[in-house]
Design a protein around this motif. Structure first.
Motif, short mmCIF file in Angstrom:
data_model
loop_
_atom_site.label_atom_id
_atom_site.label_comp_id
_atom_site.label_asym_id
_atom_site.label_seq_id
_atom_site.Cartn_x
_atom_site.Cartn_y
_atom_site.Cartn_z
N THR A 1 8.43 12.10 10.42
CA THR A 1 8.12 11.20 11.53
C THR A 1 6.85 10.39 11.25
OG1 THR A 1 9.10 12.78 13.07
CG2 THR A 1 7.70 11.08 14.00
N THR A 2 5.87 11.03 10.65
CA THR A 2 4.61 10.36 10.35
C THR A 2 4.81 9.24 9.34
OG1 THR A 2 3.43 12.43 10.73
CG2 THR A 2 2.26 10.70 9.51
N VAL A 3 5.71 9.44 8.36
CA VAL A 3 5.96 8.41 7.36
C VAL A 3 6.54 7.16 8.02
CG1 VAL A 3 7.38 7.81 5.35
CG2 VAL A 3 6.19 10.01 5.43
N ASP A 4 7.47 7.37 8.94
CA ASP A 4 8.06 6.21 9.64
C ASP A 4 7.00 5.47 10.45
OD1 ASP A 4 10.52 6.83 8.58
OD2 ASP A 4 11.15 8.04 10.32
N ASP A 5 6.14 6.23 11.13
CA ASP A 5 5.09 5.59 11.92
C ASP A 5 4.13 4.80 11.03
OD1 ASP A 5 6.15 6.69 14.17
OD2 ASP A 5 4.75 8.40 14.25
N LEU A 6 3.88 5.32 9.84
CA LEU A 6 2.98 4.64 8.92
C LEU A 6 3.55 3.30 8.48
CD1 LEU A 6 0.40 4.71 7.23
CD2 LEU A 6 1.67 5.94 5.45
N ARG A 7 4.86 3.27 8.23
CA ARG A 7 5.49 2.00 7.85
C ARG A 7 5.34 0.98 8.97
NH1 ARG A 7 10.07 5.32 6.21
NH2 ARG A 7 9.97 5.73 3.96
N ASP A 8 5.55 1.40 10.21
CA ASP A 8 5.43 0.46 11.33
C ASP A 8 3.99 -0.07 11.45
OD1 ASP A 8 8.06 0.93 11.87
OD2 ASP A 8 7.65 2.47 13.42
N VAL A 9 3.01 0.83 11.28
CA VAL A 9 1.61 0.41 11.38
C VAL A 9 1.25 -0.57 10.27
CG1 VAL A 9 -0.75 1.23 11.20
CG2 VAL A 9 0.89 2.50 12.58
N GLN A 10 1.77 -0.32 9.06
CA GLN A 10 1.46 -1.21 7.94
C GLN A 10 2.04 -2.60 8.19
OE1 GLN A 10 -0.44 -0.23 5.28
NE2 GLN A 10 -0.48 -2.41 4.82
N THR A 11 3.21 -2.66 8.78
CA THR A 11 3.82 -3.96 9.09
C THR A 11 2.97 -4.71 10.11
OG1 THR A 11 6.03 -3.05 8.68
CG2 THR A 11 5.89 -5.09 9.97
N GLU A 12 2.48 -3.98 11.12
CA GLU A 12 1.65 -4.62 12.14
C GLU A 12 0.32 -5.11 11.56
OE1 GLU A 12 -0.09 -3.63 16.62
OE2 GLU A 12 1.07 -2.15 15.49
N ILE A 13 -0.25 -4.33 10.63
CA ILE A 13 -1.52 -4.73 9.98
C ILE A 13 -1.33 -6.03 9.23
CG2 ILE A 13 -3.13 -4.11 8.13
CD1 ILE A 13 -2.87 -1.22 9.04
N ASN A 14 -0.23 -6.14 8.51
CA ASN A 14 0.02 -7.37 7.74
C ASN A 14 0.13 -8.59 8.65
OD1 ASN A 14 0.04 -5.92 5.35
ND2 ASN A 14 2.26 -5.55 5.41
N SER A 15 0.66 -8.37 9.86
CA SER A 15 0.82 -9.50 10.78
C SER A 15 -0.50 -9.91 11.43
CB SER A 15 1.84 -9.14 11.86
OG SER A 15 1.36 -8.09 12.67
N LEU A 16 -1.52 -9.04 11.33
CA LEU A 16 -2.82 -9.32 11.98
C LEU A 16 -3.90 -9.73 10.99
CD1 LEU A 16 -2.96 -6.37 14.55
CD2 LEU A 16 -2.44 -8.76 15.02
#
Length: 570
Positions: free
Chosen positions: A390-405
């Motif tokens: 579950t943590t790995v999936d959450d990390l992918r989502d956070v990385q995508t959001e970081i790239n957008s910011l």
């Protein structure tokens, strides 16, 4: 009653020792004595020959029957100890040490690698004063090392090391006197004056004048040597049964030899009164080994115009020391046992030893605890593995959001840069309008308008003005200097004190005085006399010349500025 402890103060000429114990709020003194410092062993508080000094110390302790007490507190008296009073915002006591360490290089602009930093709180923050007054000290580690070598070779154990200034403060704050009291501790080569009110230390100053000048003169007349130093002190003590100084020393000799010492006390009082308008000094109390020095009390009382007492006359101190004989001569020794500073660097602290008990009963609880820890670790590992996916999936989502910011990060960094620039501009603006910018103009006028015969001994600069200690050739030159100061465009008010005429070593007349100059627009340029209320309509000054101990404008200023003939008539 607490355990007995040795309190030792080592000075260039004498070594003072007390054996004391705390008894509730008081101190019980079992033994106290003084002996001459062996020649070549001590210089300005630094121990030069610990082996020779240790031999003499052991012999003196044994001769007074002190063989079982080993716990020792040293009180350091040295000009090599740097001290500075600082103000800190309100904070918890446990945070003060960290704040001082952070700012220590600002307090002492020296290489602090070879110094040990310590402090004590003078006054805590209140509604009237939203800051705490802290006295910070920097002590050379090499000096402290000498005391550990001395203790080791003397068979003593160091419990604490204190500064003589703090030792004196801890002992004297037990005295309850109304108003501001100056406690003057006259040493051999230097003296310390402590200004206290309601048990709080307001100011503490050290100046390089003591009893040595008068003592050396008497030793020369009587044919005494350094080996007879204690005998000389007894013969110059007006309360001692061996007092004989009046047979060899004239009143003129005493006045001449004590002139610089008395002047140092008077100038310290003038400085305090000029900076503490709401609390003028009310009395002087003489303490220490030389408090009964012939002529000292009368000369200080005459020079300051204040009540001058001996510490022996204060009932509170006698009660605090349980009426111990000659306790006022051992103030620093007694005070160092009350609340000594932390003047022991970490490398000199005794190492902590870890012991292991061989009893099997202590092993079983340890094994059980170890098993519990292992089982808990396994359960945590399993739980962590289950949540890993579950943590790995959450990390992918956070990385995508970081790239957008990323663009927002760039904007934020620009904002921080602008904010730092604004702070720099504000800091520069504060410096530009600081009252000390007037100091340059003041000294330019001082160089341009002062007569060539003036000797400027010292200058104390604050945000409000400058205090000068001036020496000139005559009252005429003094009047000229004061008149010139009143024409300075950068000075709004001048106060003159300590006007004194004397002869130097070659018989040339010198006139000394202090001038306290406050920054501001010169009222005389607008044809305004700020002292008009002190002058009659016919031009005659109201009152007579007095020392500048009042908070109102001193008439001494008008008298000195009016004419040289007025000065000569004083």
């Amino acid at each position: 009653m607490a355990a007995k402890v040795l309190n030792i103060e080592i000075c260039d000429q004498t070594i003072s020792i007390c054996r004391t114990a705390r008894n509730g709020k008081s101190v019980r003194v079992f033994d106290s004595f003084v002996f001459p410092t062996p020649e070549g062993c001590v210089s300005d508080g630094v121990i030069l020959n610990p082996t020779l000094l240790a031999n003499e110390l052991r012999m003196q302790l044994a001769s007074h029957g002190i063989t079982r007490t080993k716990s020792t507190i040293f009180s350091l008296a040295s000009s090599k100890i740097a001290a500075r009073e600082v103000k800190l915002p309100p904070m918890k006591n446990k945070l003060i040490a960290a704040a001082i360490r952070t700012n220590s290089t600002d307090y002492f602009p020296i290489d602090l690698k070879s110094y040990h930093i310590a402090y004590y709180v003078l006054d805590t923050a209140s509604s009237a004063k939203p800051y705490s007054r802290i006295l910070v000290m920097a002590v050379p580690v090499s000096m402290i090392e000498g005391y550990f070598l001395l203790a080791e070779r003397s068979g003593l154990s160091i419990k604490a090391i204190d500064s003589s200034g703090n030792s004196q403060y801890q002992a004297l704050k037990q005295i309850n006197l109304k108003g501001v009291t100056v406690f003057a501790d006259v040493g051999s080569a230097s003296s310390v004056v402590s200004f206290m009110r309601d048990g709080k230390l307001l100011l503490q100053r050290t100046f390089a004048f003591g009893a040595d000048e008068l003592t050396a003169h008497y030793m020369s007349l009587s044919g005494k040597t350094k080996e007879d130093y204690l005998e000389v002190l007894h013969e110059m003590d007006i309360t001692h049964s061996e007092f004989a100084a009046d047979k060899l020393l004239s009143l003129g000799d005493i006045q001449s030899d004590l002139e610089r010492l008395v002047s140092g006390v008077m100038r310290s009082i003038d400085y305090f009164n000029s900076s503490q308008w709401d609390a003028a000094v009310t009395r002087v109390v003489l303490i220490g080994l030389n408090r009964h020095l012939v002529g000292l009390r009368d000369l200080i009382a005459e020079a300051t115009g204040l009540e001058t007492l001996y510490l022996d006359d204060i009932p509170d101190f006698a009660q605090f020391t349980n009426t111990a004989p000659d306790a006022p001569a051992f103030v620093n020794c007694i005070g160092c046992s009350i609340a000594p500073l932390d003047l022991i660097p970490k490398q000199f602290l005794p190492s902590r030893r870890i012991t292991v008990d061989d009893d099997d009963s202590s092993v079983i609880p340890g094994v059980i605890m170890c098993g519990i820890i292992v089982v808990g670790a396994i359960l945590l590992s399993v739980s962590s593995w289950l949540s890993y996916a579950t943590t790995v999936d959450d990390l992918r989502d956070v990385q995508t959001e970081i790239n957008s910011l990323q663009s927002a990060v760039q904007t934020y960094n620009q904002y921080i840069s602008y904010q730092e620039s604004q702070k720099s501009v504000d800091s520069l603006s504060y410096i530009a309008v600081n009252p000390n910018t007037k100091l340059v103009g003041f000294f330019e006028e001082l160089e341009d308008k002062m007569p060539s015969s003036i000797l400027l001994l010292s200058a104390t600069c604050t945000n409000d003005g400058v205090s000068l200690n001036i020496t000139v050739g005559s009252y005429t030159d003094a009047a000229s200097v004061i008149s010139s100061l009143r024409e300075f465009e950068s000075i709004a008010q001048i106060q003159i004190s300590g006007l004194n005429r004397s002869l130097n070593e070659v018989g040339i007349e010198r006139v000394s005085f202090s001038a306290n100059c406050l920054y501001g627009a010169n009222p005389y340029k607008n044809k305004i006399n700020p002292y008009s209320e002190f002058i009659y309509s016919d031009g005659t000054p109201v009152g007579t010349t007095d020392t500048a101990t009042n908070t109102a404008p001193s008439t001494t200023t008008d008298a000195a500025a009016s004419s040289a003939s007025d000065l000569q008539g004083q």
